[in-house]
Design an enzyme around this catalytic site. Structure first.
Site, mmCIF file in Angstrom:
data_model
loop_
_atom_site.group_PDB
_atom_site.id
_atom_site.type_symbol
_atom_site.label_atom_id
_atom_site.label_comp_id
_atom_site.label_asym_id
_atom_site.label_seq_id
_atom_site.Cartn_x
_atom_site.Cartn_y
_atom_site.Cartn_z
ATOM 1 N N HIS A 1 1.847 14.050 89.618
ATOM 2 C CA HIS A 1 0.557 13.402 89.375
ATOM 3 C C HIS A 1 0.787 12.017 88.786
ATOM 4 O O HIS A 1 1.560 11.855 87.836
ATOM 5 C CB HIS A 1 -0.316 14.219 88.428
ATOM 6 C CG HIS A 1 -1.647 13.576 88.155
ATOM 7 N ND1 HIS A 1 -2.638 13.491 89.118
ATOM 8 C CD2 HIS A 1 -2.143 12.948 87.061
ATOM 9 C CE1 HIS A 1 -3.679 12.853 88.621
ATOM 10 N NE2 HIS A 1 -3.407 12.510 87.370
ATOM 11 N N SER A 2 0.133 11.002 89.360
ATOM 12 C CA SER A 2 0.193 9.624 88.883
ATOM 13 C C SER A 2 1.654 9.160 88.830
ATOM 14 O O SER A 2 2.309 9.115 89.868
ATOM 15 C CB SER A 2 -0.510 9.525 87.528
ATOM 16 O OG SER A 2 -0.800 8.184 87.200
ATOM 17 N N MET A 3 2.194 8.824 87.670
ATOM 18 C CA MET A 3 3.593 8.437 87.595
ATOM 19 C C MET A 3 4.491 9.490 88.229
ATOM 20 O O MET A 3 5.509 9.172 88.876
ATOM 21 C CB MET A 3 4.012 8.236 86.135
ATOM 22 C CG MET A 3 5.487 7.907 85.942
ATOM 23 S SD MET A 3 6.019 7.920 84.202
ATOM 24 C CE MET A 3 6.093 9.693 83.880
ATOM 25 N N SER B 1 -0.835 13.465 93.686
ATOM 26 C CA SER B 1 -2.215 13.224 93.251
ATOM 27 C C SER B 1 -2.291 12.038 92.302
ATOM 28 O O SER B 1 -1.341 11.748 91.571
ATOM 29 C CB SER B 1 -2.792 14.477 92.563
ATOM 30 O OG SER B 1 -2.084 14.805 91.385
#
Length: 237
Positions: free
Chosen positions: A77-79, A105
């Protein structure tokens, strides 16, 4: 029954604990493996990563024994999506066992060029205001100097690593599919951007959009894990 390990990588400032609650929603055939990054959680005393290649070196050493004789999938997720993406390419380049599937995501793919904000350089108050605007961070953290002293260095190190990251185009696409998730109210990434993950796979590339902001995964855990369940069931014998 064959087990599939799901390696999970957190957002900036996050720890392995982010994914602990997923265990009760995933099929018994799927083993959640939250990967703890350096400088947080059980690895609080370890030095932060200075670069993405350094992070991938470390992560590879952690997951190598876990995937040697076991099917697995990857979630970020993200990073965590960038760590997951670069890890998959590293494993592919080294001729290692590849994942069954990649789930991403809250982040556009690395081939998309943007004029990034260098948040890690901001003073503490401005930096935290930017972080808080994304959602997912409790206001209570602002009230505790002790928590801030722990939280800010982790966040700055993570943002610094992402800000330094330079995408290198790969000649080969993944042979496994990529499933992308997005929050409709996410101020960081748009639906059009999240669909661009299809550029990195020669296999299936579904996209799912949910109500919520950048941290929609906190409220949509059950829905996301059900999609993961249905995706990985095809590989279970």
């Amino acid at each position: 029954m064959k087990k599939i390990r799901l390696l999970c990588f957190p957002h900036a400032g996050g720890s392995a604990a982010t994914y602990n609650r997923w265990k009760k929603y995933l099929d018994s055939s799927i083993e959640v493996v939250p990967v703890e990054l350096a400088g947080r959680g059980s690895r609080m005393k370890d030095c932060f990563y200075d670069s993405m290649p350094e992070a991938i070196d470390d992560v590879c050493s952690i997951i190598s024994p876990l995937i040697k004789n076991c099917d697995y999938a990857v979630y970020g997720h993200s990073m965590g999506t960038i760590i997951a993406f670069e890890l998959c390419h590293r494993l592919m380049e080294e001729g290692r066992r590849e994942p069954l599937h990649l789930f991403v995501s809250g982040r556009y793919p690395p081939n998309i060029k943007r004029d990034e904000k260098y948040l890690s350089r901001l003073p503490d108050r401005e930096f935290l205001d930017e972080i808080f605007s994304l959602g997912g961070t409790s206001k209570e953290i602002f009230k505790s100097r002790e928590l801030l002293d722990i939280f800010i260095p982790i966040l700055r190190a993570d943002y610094r690593m992402i800000e330094k990251y330079k995408y290198t185009s790969y000649n080969k696409k993944f042979n496994f599919g990529i499933t992308a998730f997005n929050g409709r109210a996410d101020a960081v990434v748009s639906y059009d951007e999240i669909t661009e993950w299809r550029q990195h796979t020669a296999a299936r590339h579904p996209v799912y959009e949910f109500d919520g902001d950048h941290f929609f995964i906190n409220e949509k855990t059950e829905e996301i894990t059900e999609i993961i369940n249905s995706t990985l069931r095809d590989f279970i014998i």
